[in-house]
Design a protein around this motif. Structure first.
Motif, PDB file in Angstrom:
ATOM      1  N   MET A  84      25.832  42.612  -1.793  1.00 49.19           N
ATOM      2  CA  MET A  84      25.608  41.192  -1.535  1.00 49.19           C
ATOM      3  C   MET A  84      25.675  40.346  -2.794  1.00 49.19           C
ATOM      4  O   MET A  84      25.724  39.115  -2.718  1.00 49.19           O
ATOM      5  N   LEU A  85      25.680  40.988  -3.963  1.00 44.91           N
ATOM      6  CA  LEU A  85      25.696  40.255  -5.227  1.00 44.91           C
ATOM      7  C   LEU A  85      27.126  39.972  -5.663  1.00 44.91           C
ATOM      8  O   LEU A  85      28.033  40.765  -5.424  1.00 44.91           O
ATOM      9  N   VAL A  90      18.978  48.750   4.118  1.00 43.50           N
ATOM     10  CA  VAL A  90      19.054  47.395   3.575  1.00 43.50           C
ATOM     11  C   VAL A  90      19.034  47.424   2.052  1.00 43.50           C
ATOM     12  O   VAL A  90      19.784  46.689   1.384  1.00 43.50           O
ATOM     13  N   ALA A  91      18.210  48.281   1.466  1.00 42.49           N
ATOM     14  CA  ALA A  91      18.098  48.345   0.006  1.00 42.49           C
ATOM     15  C   ALA A  91      19.408  48.782  -0.635  1.00 42.49           C
ATOM     16  O   ALA A  91      19.822  48.231  -1.668  1.00 42.49           O
ATOM     17  N   THR A 148      28.323  48.310  -7.470  1.00 45.92           N
ATOM     18  CA  THR A 148      28.552  47.154  -6.613  1.00 45.92           C
ATOM     19  C   THR A 148      29.228  47.528  -5.303  1.00 45.92           C
ATOM     20  O   THR A 148      28.895  46.974  -4.248  1.00 45.92           O
ATOM     21  N   LEU A 162      22.064  45.956  -0.911  1.00 48.75           N
ATOM     22  CA  LEU A 162      21.810  44.793  -1.765  1.00 48.75           C
ATOM     23  C   LEU A 162      22.869  44.600  -2.853  1.00 48.75           C
ATOM     24  O   LEU A 162      23.298  43.466  -3.104  1.00 48.75           O
TER      25      LEU A 162
END
Length: 368
Positions: free
Chosen positions: A187-188, A180-181, A241, A184
């Motif tokens: 997701m931005l 999950v980390a 990203t 992240l």
């Protein structure tokens, strides 16, 4: 057959009269002639070759809708039940054409025009003047060269993504947390990344990374002052990203590899790197090539981070083709020239991706 419920509906050839077929062909071709005539008339009026009382392009749109309806109706008249089956696909295909082909044709008209939004004369046809300007534009070709470096950076991104996927596929503690980390950044929004990192953390005077650089002995920690440092910084921000995107695709491929293959490799004495190169990596080639191709498509559209952080500077060192075209529209209001650059870039992308997909088809076959 055990009953009527087991019977299949078979479409048979209908007994369609010659008059019905002729009527179907007549409405299709008749509506097509009307559509072409309206489109030509409006084009002649736009070019100043005549006046037909058209205020906008709506008559052509209405003529296209009429032709689409007649085309669907004509298919049913000429082919009966077989024609009804085409109605499951034909309306959607016509809708896609209206959203892609017409804007493309309109873009070609604009590309060969002198149209500056700040000019009171409006759009004027100028032939090949935009093409000659493009050939003599060093900033556009500099942006093209920058795209080569940005695309080559994908190989390093792929290696990092593969390493992270291998680590997250292993039996490690807090594996779900790390998955999950690492996702992240994906997701931005790229604009959020631009302001969070490019405008804040990398700010030359008060940014935390700039202060860390001064503490380590870097006299002038400017991440966007030198051309190559600025280009490398943009690459790192974009990689941060999108590496999670490649990582998650590779991780899914690793989890799909049967465990029996690795166990058989261990029995044959292939451990460590040998098992990776002889079993894991060959099995991952289809997934890897797919991930790289999709990443190339995203990379060719790179613009958000460049526009928000550097605006192509210093001296065009970080410019991408998309960001350069954006500035032609926004800063110079040069719609005609910017559209031509976009059309040329579209052709380049189609050629490059076609070649890459043919090469991928050759190397993506899984090895067993």
């Amino acid at each position: 057959m055990s009953g009527s419920g087991d019977l299949l509906h078979v479409v048979s050839n209908d007994n369609i009269s010659a008059g019905r077929r002729s009527f179907g062909r007549a409405i299709i071709w008749g509506s097509a002639v009307v559509m072409v005539a309206v489109a030509v008339a409006q084009l002649m009026q736009v070019q100043g070759w005549g006046s037909f009382g058209f205020e906008n392009w709506r008559p052509t749109l209405y003529a296209y809708v009429l032709w689409a309806i007649c085309l669907c109706w004509g298919q049913v008249l000429m082919h009966g039940e077989h024609g009804k089956r085409t109605l499951f696909v034909l309306p959607a295909a016509l809708f896609v054409i209206s959203l892609t082909v017409f804007p493309l044709l309109f873009g070609l008209v604009i590309a060969f025009s002198d149209w500056n939004l700040s000019s009171p004369n409006g759009r004027q046809f100028n032939g090949l003047a935009n093409v000659r300007q493009m050939w003599a534009d060093p900033f556009y070709w500099n942006a093209m060269l920058n795209m080569v470096w940005y695309v080559l950076a994908i190989l390093i991104e792929y290696a990092i993504a593969f390493g992270l996927a291998l680590a997250l596929n292993a039996e490690i503690r807090a594996r779900k947390f790390f998955r999950v980390a690492f996702l992240l950044p994906l997701m931005l929004s790229p604009v959020a990344v631009s302001w969070m990192i490019g405008k804040s953390m990398l700010e030359a005077r008060f940014g935390p990374l700039a202060r860390l650089g001064r503490a380590l002995g870097w006299d002038d920690p400017s991440f966007f002052g030198s051309p190559w440092i600025a280009k490398l910084t943009i690459m790192l921000m974009d990689a941060w990203t999108f590496i999670p995107f490649m990582m998650i695709m590779i991780l899914a491929g690793l989890q799909a590899i049967p465990k029996e293959l690795n166990e058989a490799a261990k029995v044959d004495g292939a451990n460590g790197w040998r098992a990776f190169w002889e079993v894991t990596f060959p099995m991952m080639l289809p997934v890897s090539i797919t991930a790289i191709l999709i990443r190339i498509i995203f990379k060719l559209k790179l613009a958000d981070i460049v526009i928000a952080v550097t605006s192509g500077g210093p001296g065009g060192a970080t410019d991408t083709v998309t960001s350069f075209i954006f500035r032609e529209y926004r800063d110079r209001s040069n719609v005609g020239y910017g559209t031509l650059l976009a059309m040329v870039y579209l052709v380049v992308i189609i050629i490059v991706m076609t070649i890459l997909m043919k090469l991928a088809d050759r190397f993506a076959r899984p090895r067993t």
